[in-house]
Write an enzyme that holds these catalytic residues in place. Structure first.
Site, PDB file in Angstrom:
ATOM      1  CD  GLU A 120      -3.446  -7.283   4.069  1.00  0.00           C
ATOM      2  OE1 GLU A 120      -2.098  -6.335   3.633  1.00  0.00           O
ATOM      3  OE2 GLU A 120      -2.891  -7.832   2.827  1.00  0.00           O
TER       4      GLU A 120
ATOM      5  CD  GLU B 118      -2.731  -1.445   2.394  1.00  0.00           C
ATOM      6  OE1 GLU B 118      -3.177  -0.689   3.150  1.00  0.00           O
ATOM      7  OE2 GLU B 118      -2.424  -2.898   2.833  1.00  0.00           O
TER       8      GLU B 118
END
Length: 269
Positions: free
Chosen positions: A138, A118
């Site tokens: 995740e 990110e």
């Protein structure tokens, strides 16, 4: 800026600042100290008129393995208020590269995972060498993406392919997706990123900063910030409720260590 840092190195040369994440023994995992030091450095660099562009790189074998799972596990967050505070801090860290008035070029090699991916996407330009591996794992252990920038950069189809499987992709696939700007030979990522930064630094700084701000503004007009804030709200709910996968991940981590928990996560079918 004359100061020594514990989690990063800073070098300024020819109007380009190079920030190197420097926790190689932890694959440059992002902990609270690193977040604080990055915030301090970015603020100073924004105020330093001699700096016109910034390069972000990682020391050792990787760009970064993402947020430090060991630190978060030791904190043992349980309440919604606790998760809201920590995820807001993580979110603002990622977005600080997006919001920085001066262009930031990510120079990526080795693993670039989860929160580090990110960060790389939040930077204005991303250069990867051929060793780079990208992933948002995740979903494999019941966690959430902190800053859901990816769909805005590579589109919803490619983003869902990464986010819903948690599988990793090569540098070339990341380039095909539009996640990175260029792929270079192994070890050439920093030199290429620096060359681009120097090209930016040679341009009129006012024009560069205005152009960056209005590219970002166009994303905001389309709903970028509102969408990311909504996704952050969802992440807070998911993290604070902790599903069975996250509970099992934490159980294995406590019993057998983080390496065993990650191996369990990666072997989920």
């Amino acid at each position: 800026m004359e100061k020594r840092f514990s989690t990063l190195e800073l070098e300024i040369n020819e109007r380009v600042a190079t920030i190197t994440l420097n926790r190689p023994d932890r694959l440059n995992a992002i902990d609270s100290v690193l977040i604080g030091e990055i915030g301090e450095v970015l603020q100073a660099l924004e105020e330093d008129t001699s700096v016109r562009a910034i390069v972000l790189a990682g020391a050792g074998r990787a760009f970064s393995a993402g947020f430090d799972l060991k630190e978060s596990a030791e904190k043992n967050y349980t309440t919604t208020a606790q998760w809201k505070a920590v995820l807001r801090k993580d979110f603002d860290f990622i977005m600080s590269f997006w919001r920085c008035r001066k262009p930031v070029i990510a120079a990526v090699h080795g693993h670039c995972l989860a929160g580090a991916l990110e960060v790389a996407v939040a930077c204005d330009i991303t250069i990867a060498d051929s060793t780079a591996i990208f992933a948002e794992p995740e979903v494999k252990f019941g966690s959430a993406v902190v800053s859901l920038i990816l769909p805005w950069i590579i589109g919803p189809k490619f983003a869902k392919g990464l986010l819903l499987t948690g599988d990793d992709i090569t540098a070339q696939r990341a380039y095909d997706y539009g996640l990175v700007n260029e792929v270079v030979d192994a070890g050439e990522h920093l030199a290429r990123a620096t060359k681009i930064a120097r090209a930016i630094a040679s341009a009129a700084p006012g024009s560069v900063q205005l152009t960056k701000s209005y590219v970002n503004r166009s994303m905001d007009i389309a709903g970028f910030t509102s969408a990311l804030e909504a996704a952050l709200d969802g992440a807070i709910i998911l993290e604070s409720t902790q599903g069975p996968e996250r509970i099992e991940f934490n159980r294995i981590r406590k019993a057998d260590g983080l390496k065993a928990a990650i191996e369990w996560r990666n072997n989920q079918k």
